[in-house]
Design a protein around this motif. Structure first.
Motif, mmCIF file in Angstrom:
data_model
loop_
_atom_site.group_PDB
_atom_site.id
_atom_site.type_symbol
_atom_site.label_atom_id
_atom_site.label_comp_id
_atom_site.label_asym_id
_atom_site.label_seq_id
_atom_site.Cartn_x
_atom_site.Cartn_y
_atom_site.Cartn_z
ATOM 1 N N ALA A 1 0.743 -1.162 -0.138
ATOM 2 C CA ALA A 1 0.065 -0.050 -0.056
ATOM 3 C C ALA A 1 0.742 1.440 -0.013
ATOM 4 C CB ALA A 1 -0.866 0.039 1.028
ATOM 5 N N CYS A 2 1.864 1.127 0.690
ATOM 6 C CA CYS A 2 2.577 2.345 0.847
ATOM 7 C C CYS A 2 3.651 2.601 -0.478
ATOM 8 C CB CYS A 2 4.037 1.989 1.973
ATOM 9 S SG CYS A 2 2.984 2.513 3.345
ATOM 10 N N LEU A 3 3.989 1.478 -1.249
ATOM 11 C CA LEU A 3 4.660 1.626 -2.563
ATOM 12 C C LEU A 3 3.851 1.785 -3.649
ATOM 13 C CD1 LEU A 3 7.287 -1.390 -2.204
ATOM 14 C CD2 LEU A 3 7.533 1.196 -1.756
ATOM 15 N N LEU A 4 2.532 1.581 -3.525
ATOM 16 C CA LEU A 4 1.544 1.748 -4.682
ATOM 17 C C LEU A 4 1.544 3.472 -5.343
ATOM 18 C CD1 LEU A 4 -0.390 0.350 -6.665
ATOM 19 C CD2 LEU A 4 -2.063 0.687 -4.819
ATOM 20 N N PRO A 5 1.445 4.360 -4.279
ATOM 21 C CA PRO A 5 1.386 5.692 -4.909
ATOM 22 C C PRO A 5 2.722 6.012 -5.800
ATOM 23 C CG PRO A 5 0.881 5.657 -2.730
ATOM 24 C CD PRO A 5 1.407 4.272 -2.961
ATOM 25 N N TYR A 6 3.922 5.367 -5.432
ATOM 26 C CA TYR A 6 5.268 5.738 -6.083
ATOM 27 C C TYR A 6 5.085 5.113 -7.665
ATOM 28 C CZ TYR A 6 6.912 7.370 -1.866
ATOM 29 O OH TYR A 6 7.128 8.038 -0.562
ATOM 30 N N VAL A 7 4.276 4.037 -7.828
ATOM 31 C CA VAL A 7 4.190 3.440 -9.037
ATOM 32 C C VAL A 7 3.457 4.518 -9.953
ATOM 33 C CG1 VAL A 7 2.987 1.567 -10.514
ATOM 34 C CG2 VAL A 7 4.105 1.017 -8.323
ATOM 35 N N PHE A 8 2.163 4.942 -9.455
ATOM 36 C CA PHE A 8 1.443 5.825 -10.205
ATOM 37 C C PHE A 8 2.547 7.250 -10.470
ATOM 38 C CE2 PHE A 8 -2.077 3.689 -8.081
ATOM 39 C CZ PHE A 8 -2.359 2.947 -9.266
ATOM 40 N N ALA A 9 3.325 7.513 -9.449
ATOM 41 C CA ALA A 9 4.131 8.851 -9.457
ATOM 42 C C ALA A 9 5.202 8.560 -10.853
ATOM 43 C CB ALA A 9 4.909 9.171 -8.267
ATOM 44 N N ILE A 10 5.778 7.314 -10.970
ATOM 45 C CA ILE A 10 6.631 7.027 -11.799
ATOM 46 C C ILE A 10 5.847 7.012 -13.169
ATOM 47 C CG2 ILE A 10 8.160 5.082 -13.053
ATOM 48 C CD1 ILE A 10 8.797 4.168 -10.120
ATOM 49 N N ALA B 1 -0.639 11.622 -17.901
ATOM 50 C CA ALA B 1 0.178 12.040 -16.725
ATOM 51 C C ALA B 1 -0.347 12.620 -15.658
ATOM 52 C CB ALA B 1 1.529 12.993 -17.187
ATOM 53 N N ALA B 2 -1.452 13.521 -16.157
ATOM 54 C CA ALA B 2 -2.189 14.368 -14.940
ATOM 55 C C ALA B 2 -3.177 13.068 -14.338
ATOM 56 C CB ALA B 2 -3.093 15.336 -15.606
ATOM 57 N N ARG B 3 -3.691 12.119 -14.899
ATOM 58 C CA ARG B 3 -4.338 11.083 -14.173
ATOM 59 C C ARG B 3 -3.750 10.375 -13.375
ATOM 60 N NH1 ARG B 3 -6.607 11.179 -19.340
ATOM 61 N NH2 ARG B 3 -5.585 8.884 -19.890
ATOM 62 N N ALA B 4 -2.329 9.924 -14.035
ATOM 63 C CA ALA B 4 -1.543 9.171 -12.932
ATOM 64 C C ALA B 4 -1.080 9.987 -11.812
ATOM 65 C CB ALA B 4 -0.204 8.652 -13.859
ATOM 66 N N ASN B 5 -0.883 11.149 -11.878
ATOM 67 C CA ASN B 5 -0.603 12.035 -10.693
ATOM 68 C C ASN B 5 -1.801 12.197 -9.571
ATOM 69 O OD1 ASN B 5 1.232 13.854 -9.233
ATOM 70 N ND2 ASN B 5 -0.060 15.482 -10.072
ATOM 71 N N ALA B 6 -2.939 12.178 -10.266
ATOM 72 C CA ALA B 6 -4.148 12.098 -9.346
ATOM 73 C C ALA B 6 -4.290 10.879 -8.711
ATOM 74 C CB ALA B 6 -5.160 12.563 -10.135
ATOM 75 N N ALA B 7 -3.942 9.876 -9.537
ATOM 76 C CA ALA B 7 -4.195 8.511 -8.818
ATOM 77 C C ALA B 7 -2.914 8.491 -7.645
ATOM 78 C CB ALA B 7 -4.021 7.401 -9.702
ATOM 79 N N GLN B 8 -1.981 8.911 -7.930
ATOM 80 C CA GLN B 8 -0.687 8.949 -6.879
ATOM 81 C C GLN B 8 -1.222 9.830 -5.652
ATOM 82 O OE1 GLN B 8 3.444 11.234 -5.727
ATOM 83 N NE2 GLN B 8 2.111 11.791 -7.814
ATOM 84 N N GLN B 9 -1.679 10.912 -5.822
ATOM 85 C CA GLN B 9 -2.091 11.897 -4.852
ATOM 86 C C GLN B 9 -3.277 11.269 -3.998
ATOM 87 O OE1 GLN B 9 -2.952 15.419 -6.871
ATOM 88 N NE2 GLN B 9 -1.170 16.349 -6.701
ATOM 89 N N ASN B 10 -4.100 10.636 -4.629
ATOM 90 C CA ASN B 10 -5.301 10.018 -3.835
ATOM 91 C C ASN B 10 -4.810 8.398 -3.114
ATOM 92 O OD1 ASN B 10 -7.862 7.718 -3.821
ATOM 93 N ND2 ASN B 10 -8.417 9.924 -3.590
ATOM 94 N N SER B 11 -3.815 8.024 -3.789
ATOM 95 C CA SER B 11 -3.219 6.690 -2.995
ATOM 96 C C SER B 11 -2.623 7.049 -1.733
ATOM 97 C CB SER B 11 -2.320 5.978 -4.246
ATOM 98 O OG SER B 11 -3.195 5.438 -4.980
ATOM 99 N N PHE B 12 -1.891 8.413 -1.897
ATOM 100 C CA PHE B 12 -1.118 8.622 -0.587
ATOM 101 C C PHE B 12 -2.240 9.105 0.403
ATOM 102 C CE2 PHE B 12 2.831 9.660 -2.793
ATOM 103 C CZ PHE B 12 3.722 8.623 -2.115
ATOM 104 N N GLU B 13 -3.341 9.858 -0.064
ATOM 105 C CA GLU B 13 -4.311 10.255 0.963
ATOM 106 C C GLU B 13 -5.281 9.284 1.651
ATOM 107 O OE1 GLU B 13 -6.869 12.441 -1.887
ATOM 108 O OE2 GLU B 13 -5.777 14.075 -1.999
ATOM 109 N N SER B 14 -5.442 8.030 0.992
ATOM 110 C CA SER B 14 -5.871 6.779 1.578
ATOM 111 C C SER B 14 -5.060 6.109 2.686
ATOM 112 C CB SER B 14 -6.651 5.962 0.493
ATOM 113 O OG SER B 14 -5.636 5.395 -0.134
#
Length: 133
Positions: free
Chosen positions: A14-23, A50-63
């Protein structure tokens, strides 16, 4: 002790998943070494995938805080590890699917998956409330 190792792996995933979306966001946005001076500004200016992946990254960190807190509280309160692993695994799978829907721009399905993923840690906390009442 076997169950605790699996729970640690769930938290790690769960902690690494946001970084996948960041990459993905950086690759899709054409990130260059020079952009590392201000990577948040770079990502804020991206569009499309790229913007959608960034949004997925941000939401992943938020949860993450809710998920980690729910798993740790459930473990501390000695909730059956079967339930922790079930809801933890479901959360990870749902979050991956959520991210894929974000990337594919499937907003309605993405929202459903977000809701289902959030039910996982909430359910763990409700189990804790039930066993401590």
């Amino acid at each position: 002790m076997q169950g605790i190792n699996e729970i640690i792996y769930l938290i790690l995933a769960a902690c690494l998943l946001p970084y996948v979306f960041a990459i993905i966001a950086k690759i899709a946005g054409g990130f260059k070494v020079a952009d590392n001076q201000n990577p948040r500004d770079f990502l804020a200016k991206t569009t499309g995938l790229a913007a959608r992946a960034n949004a997925a990254q941000q939401n992943s960190f938020e949860s993450l805080p809710l998920f980690i807190a729910a798993v740790l509280i459930a473990e501390y309160m000695v909730v059956s590890q079967i339930w922790i692993l079930l809801f933890g695994t479901a959360y990870i799978i749902l979050r991956i699917l959520y991210g894929l829907c974000y990337l594919a721009n499937l907003s309605s399905l993405r929202s459903i998956l977000w809701f289902l993923s959030m039910l996982c840690p909430i359910s763990l906390l409700l189990i804790v409330i039930k066993i401590t009442s």
